[in-house]
Scaffold this motif. Structure first.
Motif, PDB file in Angstrom:
ATOM      1  N   ALA A  39       0.843  -1.204   0.000  1.00 17.76           N
ATOM      2  CA  ALA A  39       0.000   0.000   0.000  1.00 17.76           C
ATOM      3  C   ALA A  39       0.877   1.253   0.000  1.00 17.76           C
ATOM      4  CB  ALA A  39      -0.932   0.007   1.207  1.00 17.76           C
ATOM      5  N   ASP A  40       1.930   1.268   0.827  1.00 17.18           N
ATOM      6  CA  ASP A  40       2.835   2.418   0.868  1.00 17.18           C
ATOM      7  C   ASP A  40       3.471   2.668  -0.498  1.00 17.18           C
ATOM      8  OD1 ASP A  40       2.271   2.809   3.533  1.00 17.18           O
ATOM      9  OD2 ASP A  40       4.131   1.876   4.260  1.00 17.18           O
ATOM     10  N   LYS A  41       3.879   1.583  -1.165  1.00 16.36           N
ATOM     11  CA  LYS A  41       4.505   1.710  -2.480  1.00 16.36           C
ATOM     12  C   LYS A  41       3.530   2.325  -3.479  1.00 16.36           C
ATOM     13  CE  LYS A  41       6.835  -0.953  -6.093  1.00 16.36           C
ATOM     14  NZ  LYS A  41       6.185  -0.239  -7.170  1.00 16.36           N
ATOM     15  N   ILE A  42       2.284   1.864  -3.449  1.00 22.54           N
ATOM     16  CA  ILE A  42       1.285   2.411  -4.372  1.00 22.54           C
ATOM     17  C   ILE A  42       1.071   3.899  -4.095  1.00 22.54           C
ATOM     18  CG2 ILE A  42      -1.157   2.367  -5.024  1.00 22.54           C
ATOM     19  CD1 ILE A  42      -1.057  -0.702  -4.539  1.00 22.54           C
ATOM     20  N   PHE A  43       0.917   4.264  -2.819  1.00 26.40           N
ATOM     21  CA  PHE A  43       0.714   5.677  -2.486  1.00 26.40           C
ATOM     22  C   PHE A  43       1.908   6.531  -2.931  1.00 26.40           C
ATOM     23  CE2 PHE A  43      -2.437   4.251   0.853  1.00 26.40           C
ATOM     24  CZ  PHE A  43      -3.531   4.850   0.251  1.00 26.40           C
ATOM     25  N   LYS A  44       3.130   6.032  -2.745  1.00 24.33           N
ATOM     26  CA  LYS A  44       4.316   6.784  -3.171  1.00 24.33           C
ATOM     27  C   LYS A  44       4.371   6.918  -4.685  1.00 24.33           C
ATOM     28  CE  LYS A  44       7.139   5.699   0.829  1.00 24.33           C
ATOM     29  NZ  LYS A  44       8.263   4.924   1.368  1.00 24.33           N
ATOM     30  N   ASP A  45       4.034   5.831  -5.396  1.00 25.78           N
ATOM     31  CA  ASP A  45       4.036   5.878  -6.856  1.00 25.78           C
ATOM     32  C   ASP A  45       3.010   6.878  -7.380  1.00 25.78           C
ATOM     33  OD1 ASP A  45       6.019   3.966  -6.886  1.00 25.78           O
ATOM     34  OD2 ASP A  45       4.680   2.298  -7.429  1.00 25.78           O
ATOM     35  N   VAL A  46       1.856   6.900  -6.764  1.00 25.48           N
ATOM     36  CA  VAL A  46       0.808   7.856  -7.166  1.00 25.48           C
ATOM     37  C   VAL A  46       1.267   9.274  -6.883  1.00 25.48           C
ATOM     38  CG1 VAL A  46      -1.519   8.683  -6.639  1.00 25.48           C
ATOM     39  CG2 VAL A  46      -1.111   6.242  -6.978  1.00 25.48           C
ATOM     40  N   GLU A  47       1.879   9.460  -5.709  1.00 27.97           N
ATOM     41  CA  GLU A  47       2.361  10.798  -5.342  1.00 27.97           C
ATOM     42  C   GLU A  47       3.433  11.295  -6.315  1.00 27.97           C
ATOM     43  OE1 GLU A  47       4.948  12.242  -1.663  1.00 27.97           O
ATOM     44  OE2 GLU A  47       2.943  11.550  -1.051  1.00 27.97           O
ATOM     45  N   LYS A  48       4.320  10.401  -6.742  1.00 27.15           N
ATOM     46  CA  LYS A  48       5.368  10.789  -7.683  1.00 27.15           C
ATOM     47  C   LYS A  48       4.787  11.162  -9.053  1.00 27.15           C
ATOM     48  CE  LYS A  48       9.079   7.981  -5.768  1.00 27.15           C
ATOM     49  NZ  LYS A  48       9.958   6.819  -5.983  1.00 27.15           N
ATOM     50  N   SER A  49       3.707  10.488  -9.427  1.00 25.67           N
ATOM     51  CA  SER A  49       3.133  10.736 -10.750  1.00 25.67           C
ATOM     52  C   SER A  49       2.266  12.003 -10.793  1.00 25.67           C
ATOM     53  CB  SER A  49       2.286   9.536 -11.199  1.00 25.67           C
ATOM     54  OG  SER A  49       1.130   9.423 -10.409  1.00 25.67           O
ATOM     55  N   GLN A  50       2.014  12.571  -9.651  1.00 24.73           N
ATOM     56  CA  GLN A  50       1.170  13.783  -9.594  1.00 24.73           C
ATOM     57  C   GLN A  50       1.936  15.010  -9.986  1.00 24.73           C
ATOM     58  OE1 GLN A  50      -2.201  13.936  -8.852  1.00 24.73           O
ATOM     59  NE2 GLN A  50      -2.190  11.720  -8.899  1.00 24.73           N
TER      60      GLN A  50
END
Length: 108
Positions: A97-108
């Motif tokens: 879950a943390d990885k997904i949230f970080k990946d989404v944050e980076k893509s923003q």
């Protein structure tokens, strides 16, 4: 926010909910293991031939301390094993879950 990002966030939120459920179950199992330890601590100094009663399912069964003590200890160890497996699963879900949230944050 695009559809793919929303799907990722929903997946991450689902993982967090699963992790929360696992954490709750781990807490319940730890309490059960502690109860088993209390029984072990109480019975270990008692005469092995003394009668005691054990709840098995819905039936209260009369046994001796020497018969009950090993099974209670074995049950406690099995519970500890389940706690270990659930803890590993919890960590995996939280990390994912943390990885997904970080990946989404980076893509923003």
């Amino acid at each position: 926010m695009d559809v793919e990002t929303q799907k990722l966030l929903m997946t991450a939120q689902g993982l967090r909910q699963e992790a929360s459920g696992l954490a709750t179950k781990i807490t319940e199992l730890e309490a059960e293991a502690n109860e088993h330890q209390l029984v072990i601590d109480t019975l270990k100094d008692i005469d092995p031939e003394r009668k005691c009663y054990r709840l098995i399912g819905d039936a209260l069964v009369e046994q001796t301390v020497k018969d009950v003590l090993p099974s209670v200890a074995s049950n406690k160890e099995q519970i500890r094993g389940v706690i270990g497996r659930f803890s590993e699963e919890l960590k995996k879900k939280e990390d994912e879950a943390d990885k997904i949230f970080k990946d989404v944050e980076k893509s923003q």
